[in-house]
Design a protein around this motif. Structure first.
Motif, PDB file in Angstrom:
ATOM      1  N   ARG A 244       0.969  -1.130   0.154  1.00 48.25           N
ATOM      2  CA  ARG A 244       0.016   0.097   0.003  1.00 48.25           C
ATOM      3  C   ARG A 244       0.841   1.459   0.082  1.00 48.25           C
ATOM      4  NH1 ARG A 244      -2.779  -2.823   4.285  1.00 48.25           N
ATOM      5  NH2 ARG A 244      -4.599  -3.987   3.604  1.00 48.25           N
ATOM      6  N   VAL A 245       2.026   1.236   0.813  1.00 49.06           N
ATOM      7  CA  VAL A 245       2.746   2.648   1.166  1.00 49.06           C
ATOM      8  C   VAL A 245       3.920   2.629  -0.136  1.00 49.06           C
ATOM      9  CG1 VAL A 245       2.116   2.616   3.233  1.00 49.06           C
ATOM     10  CG2 VAL A 245       4.127   1.619   2.749  1.00 49.06           C
ATOM     11  N   GLY A 246       3.923   1.500  -0.746  1.00 47.82           N
ATOM     12  CA  GLY A 246       5.047   1.441  -1.564  1.00 47.82           C
ATOM     13  C   GLY A 246       6.455   1.271  -1.134  1.00 47.82           C
ATOM     14  N   LYS A 247       6.514   0.506   0.054  1.00 45.28           N
ATOM     15  CA  LYS A 247       7.741   0.744   0.778  1.00 45.28           C
ATOM     16  C   LYS A 247       8.675  -0.475   0.105  1.00 45.28           C
ATOM     17  CE  LYS A 247       9.392   0.102   5.323  1.00 45.28           C
ATOM     18  NZ  LYS A 247       9.184  -0.022   6.959  1.00 45.28           N
ATOM     19  N   GLY A 248       9.861  -0.236   0.140  1.00 42.50           N
ATOM     20  CA  GLY A 248      10.815  -1.137  -0.603  1.00 42.50           C
ATOM     21  C   GLY A 248      10.684  -1.251  -2.183  1.00 42.50           C
ATOM     22  N   VAL A 249      10.902  -2.261  -2.639  1.00 41.91           N
ATOM     23  CA  VAL A 249      10.975  -2.378  -4.241  1.00 41.91           C
ATOM     24  C   VAL A 249      10.009  -3.254  -4.710  1.00 41.91           C
ATOM     25  CG1 VAL A 249      13.495  -1.875  -4.434  1.00 41.91           C
ATOM     26  CG2 VAL A 249      12.836  -4.257  -3.998  1.00 41.91           C
ATOM     27  N   ILE A 250       9.179  -3.727  -3.692  1.00 46.53           N
ATOM     28  CA  ILE A 250       8.049  -4.870  -4.245  1.00 46.53           C
ATOM     29  C   ILE A 250       7.091  -4.539  -5.270  1.00 46.53           C
ATOM     30  CG2 ILE A 250       6.345  -3.954  -2.448  1.00 46.53           C
ATOM     31  CD1 ILE A 250       5.982  -6.818  -1.833  1.00 46.53           C
ATOM     32  N   ARG A 251       7.014  -3.089  -5.573  1.00 48.15           N
ATOM     33  CA  ARG A 251       6.129  -2.858  -6.602  1.00 48.15           C
ATOM     34  C   ARG A 251       6.810  -2.684  -7.836  1.00 48.15           C
ATOM     35  NH1 ARG A 251       1.923   1.714  -4.077  1.00 48.15           N
ATOM     36  NH2 ARG A 251       1.714   2.344  -6.034  1.00 48.15           N
TER      37      ARG A 251
END
Length: 377
Positions: free
Chosen positions: A166-173
């Protein structure tokens, strides 16, 4: 649910498959929950998260956005026709869906057509009330632009991962869907460490209990914990094998830039195995501590009984000796018997004898004290 009832419930799951059924035959347990449908569709710049009312809407959302990456999350197996539709629409094998529904499978990985993977992990929870493990199967399928997860429960341990998306934390998106599959496995494994921490705290409490109150209840709790650790080890060892197999897969399945993440997860599993082995050794030590504590308490009891017996042995001898009542002088003839009891009819003989017996007790207690027999009481 008590530990015994929970174990019976787990065994019943294993036996849900009917004897003689053809392979791949789907059978929904009577206690299965009705399915709920969750979808997270995301890209580097967009995010859409929702719970959908029907499977048809979920499938439409996935097919209408081929450029996005999708996390399809279906919870509950209480609809057989729906499970057959999922098997058909996502190109799954009936044997795979059978493993999903009969959800007491060992962690494993299977590669199937299209460089896709079928993964099974087990999500763990530790109950501080019943002091036992509760494990739920998580089935994961990877596709070209989606990850499909299926589980029997509505609740899981994956909320931290959802929040990261949801928060776009890290590189997951920004990563491919195989990274999402890794992230799911990683979160499941991360929750094993709090479980081990809770087990460690419980082990410390059991150690104090065994030292202070060594009884059958404390021994039963130690043996129960040892049984739970054996169960936990049976879960974690296949996780190690699964990650080892993932690291051996072809580059087309696990890209080289993702292997470092799976190696990190493998290291976590090795660390967990070491922690489990340490806890098992501690529980074995607790059993030995229980036996030693019980033996020491028995020795203390025997020491007290021995001292009491030692005190009364000379008193019993004196009382028994004078209780024979061999008169020293015949009161009728006045004849004296020199080898018979002297002073049998002396005035104050009874209190004098009692005083001598008390003095003898005092001398014995003083002797025992000088020998140090009372120091451990």
């Amino acid at each position: 649910m008590s530990k015994r009832r929970k174990n019976r419930h787990n065994r019943s799951k294993i036996l849900d498959r009917r004897v003689g059924d053809r392979p791949g035959h789907l059978y929904v347990p009577a206690e299965a929950y009705e399915p709920r449908f969750f979808l997270i569709s995301f890209s580097e710049s967009s995010l859409e998260e929702m719970e959908l009312e029907s499977y048809e809407l979920l499938l439409k959302k996935v097919r209408n956005a081929p450029e996005a990456r999708h996390w399809v999350d279906i919870r509950g197996y209480g609809n057989l026709s729906l499970l057959e539709e999922i098997t058909r629409d996502f190109g799954l094998h009936p044997l795979q869906m059978e493993d999903v529904i009969n959800d007491y499978q060992r962690p494993k990985v299977e590669e199937f057509e299209g460089n896709r993977l079928f993964l099974i992990s087990r999500m763990l929870r530790w109950s501080n009330d019943t002091h036992c493990l509760d494990d739920v199967q998580l089935s994961i399928f990877t596709g070209p632009n989606y990850v499909l997860t299926l589980q029997s429960d509505y609740e899981d341990c994956l909320d931290p991962l959802r929040e990261r998306i949801r928060v776009g934390k890290g590189v997951i998106r920004t990563r491919p869907v195989m990274y999402l599959a890794y992230a799911i496995l990683d979160v499941v494994l991360d929750y094993y460490f709090p479980v081990m921490s809770d087990i460690g705290s419980y082990t410390d409490k059991l150690e104090q209990l065994v030292l202070l109150e060594p009884n059958r209840q404390s021994l039963s709790e130690v043996l129960s914990l040892k049984s739970e650790l054996i169960k936990l080890r049976r879960i974690v060892w296949p996780e190690r094998d699964k990650l080892n197999e993932l690291l051996r897969l072809d580059e087309n399945v696990i890209p080289g830039n993702l292997r470092v993440y799976f190696r990190d997860a493998y290291d976590h599993v090795v660390q967990l195995i070491d922690l489990i082995d340490n806890q098992k050794e501690m529980t074995s030590s607790l059993v030995e501590l229980y036996m030693s504590t019980v033996s020491n308490r028995m020795n203390e009891i025997m020491k007290v009984l021995t001292i009491i017996s030692s005190i009364f042995i000379p008193l019993s001898f004196i009382v028994g000796l004078y209780g024979m009542n061999f008169a020293h002088e015949n009161p009728e003839t006045g004849r004296v018997y020199p080898l018979n009891m002297p002073e049998l009819y002396q005035p104050y003989a009874y209190p004098i004898l009692l005083f001598l017996m008390v003095a003898l007790i005092g001398l014995q207690l003083f002797f025992f004290y000088r020998k140090g027999w009372f120091r451990s009481f």
